[in-house]
Structure formats: C-alpha cells, structure tokens
Design a protein around this motif. Sequence first.
Motif, mmCIF file in Angstrom:
data_model
loop_
_atom_site.group_PDB
_atom_site.id
_atom_site.type_symbol
_atom_site.label_atom_id
_atom_site.label_comp_id
_atom_site.label_asym_id
_atom_site.label_seq_id
_atom_site.Cartn_x
_atom_site.Cartn_y
_atom_site.Cartn_z
ATOM 1 N N GLU A 74 -2.254 -5.278 0.097
ATOM 2 C CA GLU A 74 -3.580 -5.596 -0.439
ATOM 3 C C GLU A 74 -3.436 -6.353 -1.750
ATOM 4 O O GLU A 74 -2.359 -6.420 -2.346
ATOM 5 C CB GLU A 74 -4.358 -4.297 -0.690
ATOM 6 C CG GLU A 74 -3.696 -3.384 -1.720
ATOM 7 C CD GLU A 74 -4.384 -2.028 -1.846
ATOM 8 O OE1 GLU A 74 -5.412 -1.808 -1.184
ATOM 9 O OE2 GLU A 74 -3.866 -1.197 -2.604
ATOM 10 N N ARG A 79 -8.822 -7.173 0.166
ATOM 11 C CA ARG A 79 -8.173 -5.863 0.334
ATOM 12 C C ARG A 79 -7.199 -5.852 1.511
ATOM 13 O O ARG A 79 -6.089 -5.321 1.401
ATOM 14 C CB ARG A 79 -9.230 -4.774 0.533
ATOM 15 C CG ARG A 79 -8.619 -3.383 0.713
ATOM 16 C CD ARG A 79 -9.680 -2.294 0.827
ATOM 17 N NE ARG A 79 -9.047 -1.001 0.959
ATOM 18 C CZ ARG A 79 -8.696 -0.449 2.124
ATOM 19 N NH1 ARG A 79 -8.927 -1.110 3.263
ATOM 20 N NH2 ARG A 79 -8.125 0.734 2.172
ATOM 21 N N ASN A 80 -7.587 -6.395 2.636
ATOM 22 C CA ASN A 80 -6.753 -6.293 3.834
ATOM 23 C C ASN A 80 -5.850 -7.522 3.960
ATOM 24 O O ASN A 80 -6.239 -8.542 4.523
ATOM 25 C CB ASN A 80 -7.622 -6.141 5.083
ATOM 26 C CG ASN A 80 -8.360 -4.808 5.093
ATOM 27 O OD1 ASN A 80 -7.904 -3.846 4.480
ATOM 28 N ND2 ASN A 80 -9.491 -4.757 5.766
ATOM 29 N N GLN A 81 -4.643 -7.406 3.426
ATOM 30 C CA GLN A 81 -3.695 -8.512 3.433
ATOM 31 C C GLN A 81 -2.674 -8.410 4.571
ATOM 32 O O GLN A 81 -2.116 -9.420 4.981
ATOM 33 C CB GLN A 81 -2.959 -8.582 2.094
ATOM 34 C CG GLN A 81 -3.814 -9.012 0.928
ATOM 35 C CD GLN A 81 -4.104 -10.506 0.928
ATOM 36 O OE1 GLN A 81 -3.521 -11.276 1.684
ATOM 37 N NE2 GLN A 81 -5.022 -10.923 0.076
ATOM 38 N N GLN A 94 -2.736 -11.687 6.525
ATOM 39 C CA GLN A 94 -3.827 -12.532 6.081
ATOM 40 C C GLN A 94 -3.294 -13.781 5.379
ATOM 41 O O GLN A 94 -3.955 -14.813 5.335
ATOM 42 C CB GLN A 94 -4.757 -11.764 5.138
ATOM 43 C CG GLN A 94 -5.974 -12.547 4.666
ATOM 44 C CD GLN A 94 -6.781 -13.117 5.820
ATOM 45 O OE1 GLN A 94 -7.564 -12.433 6.448
ATOM 46 N NE2 GLN A 94 -6.562 -14.387 6.137
ATOM 47 N N TYR A 149 -1.431 -5.671 8.108
ATOM 48 C CA TYR A 149 -1.531 -4.408 8.845
ATOM 49 C C TYR A 149 -0.462 -4.344 9.923
ATOM 50 O O TYR A 149 0.123 -5.353 10.320
ATOM 51 C CB TYR A 149 -2.924 -4.244 9.472
ATOM 52 C CG TYR A 149 -3.283 -5.278 10.523
ATOM 53 C CD1 TYR A 149 -2.899 -5.147 11.846
ATOM 54 C CD2 TYR A 149 -4.045 -6.397 10.183
ATOM 55 C CE1 TYR A 149 -3.236 -6.085 12.805
ATOM 56 C CE2 TYR A 149 -4.387 -7.352 11.125
ATOM 57 C CZ TYR A 149 -3.985 -7.187 12.442
ATOM 58 O OH TYR A 149 -4.318 -8.140 13.387
ATOM 59 N N VAL A 177 0.850 -1.191 0.000
ATOM 60 C CA VAL A 177 0.000 0.000 0.000
ATOM 61 C C VAL A 177 0.886 1.240 0.000
ATOM 62 O O VAL A 177 1.893 1.303 0.715
ATOM 63 C CB VAL A 177 -0.933 -0.007 1.233
ATOM 64 C CG1 VAL A 177 -1.680 1.315 1.356
ATOM 65 C CG2 VAL A 177 -1.917 -1.168 1.149
ATOM 66 N N HIS A 195 -2.684 0.157 7.254
ATOM 67 C CA HIS A 195 -2.878 -0.821 6.188
ATOM 68 C C HIS A 195 -1.584 -0.923 5.388
ATOM 69 O O HIS A 195 -1.116 0.058 4.826
ATOM 70 C CB HIS A 195 -4.041 -0.357 5.299
ATOM 71 C CG HIS A 195 -4.472 -1.347 4.280
ATOM 72 N ND1 HIS A 195 -5.164 -0.990 3.142
ATOM 73 C CD2 HIS A 195 -4.328 -2.694 4.203
ATOM 74 C CE1 HIS A 195 -5.434 -2.059 2.423
ATOM 75 N NE2 HIS A 195 -4.938 -3.108 3.045
ATOM 76 N N GLU A 237 -11.283 -6.825 9.250
ATOM 77 C CA GLU A 237 -11.227 -5.369 9.153
ATOM 78 C C GLU A 237 -9.999 -4.911 9.941
ATOM 79 O O GLU A 237 -9.492 -5.641 10.801
ATOM 80 C CB GLU A 237 -12.497 -4.735 9.736
ATOM 81 C CG GLU A 237 -13.758 -5.057 8.952
ATOM 82 C CD GLU A 237 -13.714 -4.525 7.521
ATOM 83 O OE1 GLU A 237 -13.166 -3.420 7.330
ATOM 84 O OE2 GLU A 237 -14.217 -5.212 6.622
ATOM 85 N N LEU A 238 -9.516 -3.735 9.636
ATOM 86 C CA LEU A 238 -8.328 -3.242 10.343
ATOM 87 C C LEU A 238 -8.689 -2.823 11.757
ATOM 88 O O LEU A 238 -9.677 -2.104 11.970
ATOM 89 C CB LEU A 238 -7.726 -2.047 9.601
ATOM 90 C CG LEU A 238 -7.237 -2.313 8.171
ATOM 91 C CD1 LEU A 238 -6.683 -1.022 7.579
ATOM 92 C CD2 LEU A 238 -6.192 -3.418 8.128
#
Length: 245
Positions: free
Chosen positions: A164, A169-171, A183, A173, A129, A161, A154-155
């Motif tokens: 992705e 989307r959220n791979q 993830q 954090y 990101v 973040h 979710e974050l």
Amino acid sequence: MKSPLKVHYFQHIAGEGFGSCLSYLKAGHAEITATEFFALPVEQPLELEALPEINDVDLLIIMGGTMSVNDEANFPWLKVEKRWIRRYLAQGKPAIGLCLGGQLIASALGAAVSRNRHQELGWTSVTKVGNVPEGTFELPEVFSVMQWHSETFELPKGAVHLAENSVCRNQMYQLGSNVLGFQFHPEMTPEVLQMFLENDEELAVFNGIYVQNEKELKQSPEHCFEQGNQLLNRAIDYVLAKTAC
C-alpha cells in the motif's frame, strides 16, 4: 522453471510489450505467445474460442493499458477477456496482473474497479503490509516503483493485501498461491518508459500533486528500474513454484 515453459501475455495497447521480464523468461527458454487485443478488428466480435487453449498456457501475464476495465461498450473484448481469465484461474493456474492487468483479474473475480482519489504517475514509494499470513509472497519493507494509473481495484474475495501507500491503498494482492496482482508497473524499463512518454494524449489526462512531470521522468536513472524488475522476476518464480507447472 519448467522447460519449455509456455508463457502467454495479454497486451492491450500498442507499444506496451513485455517489459523487463521478456529477457528473464527468454533466458529460461520459455515459449512466449501473445494476444494483442488492440489489433483486433473492431467490426468483428471476439469469440472466446479465439483465445488460447487454457491447457496450452503455463503462465499468464496480463499487461497494462489506457482503458478502464469497466469500458466494455468501447472495448467489447474486455468482457470476453474477463470470462477467459475466470476460466483460467478456476483451474488454479499461475497468473500475474500488472496495473490494468491487476484490475482485470480483480474485476473478473467480482471486485470493483473505480476511480482512485488521486492519479499516480511517476516514481513512488510503496510499503509492505504487516501481519500477512506466513508463506505469502515476500516484499521489502519499502520499495520504489513506477506508477501510471487513475483507477484502483478492490481486493478480490479471499485475496491477501500485500502492499500500500498513502495515495492508493491497494497496491498489490495475492490470491491463493498462484495469483499476484500489481497496481504499479514493476516491468518498466527505460525503453518502455520512453514509449509511454511519447503518448501525448495519455499524458494530457494526468494531473495533480502525485503526477511527476515529463522532464523528470525522462531523466530517470537506470537504477530506478532495478527494484521493480527484480521484484517481478521473483514474482514469476513464486507463482510457478507454488503451482504444478
């Protein structure tokens, strides 16, 4: 790396041990202990006091698993595990969550974990990101990793973040300087992948255009694993360097 570093890992299913970071931590003379939730007697409720003393853990690594973080009815120890994680993180100690582990950290801190639109299983590309704050964990612009999940997090509040892709989307954090949640499975080795592939019941629940077939996965060349393994080693060094361990 502190010596001796006391590393504790949470394991949720049989066969999914430490993966690639075991040899890395042993090379640094770390003392490694584990809580094997899958081996707990079903008839005996887990007490918080049965988990390690927080002061006895220098680094927590939370492994993956086939269950949902939301399935506390069938896996009542999940509620206790999340309570312990909250207490551990409240002390600013370093932690790394891998797949289910990243979801557990997010859930413990109040973020939602739910079904992803698509299942991901196999080798995929993940993208860094842009415009993250200076000093956050450094990632390659694009890198290849092993995916094996149906749900996504979710974050957590305050998290940055980091990575992705178009499927999920959220791979990855970062929370503060001491927590990294993944993830995907950077710890994957040929041996761990083989154990995953032997679980026919688990494979049967995966389908869709982002699910690689078993034959292709069995033929994964060894170099495919290297990028994720190196990434995880750097992640361990990062959270340890950023905290007073």
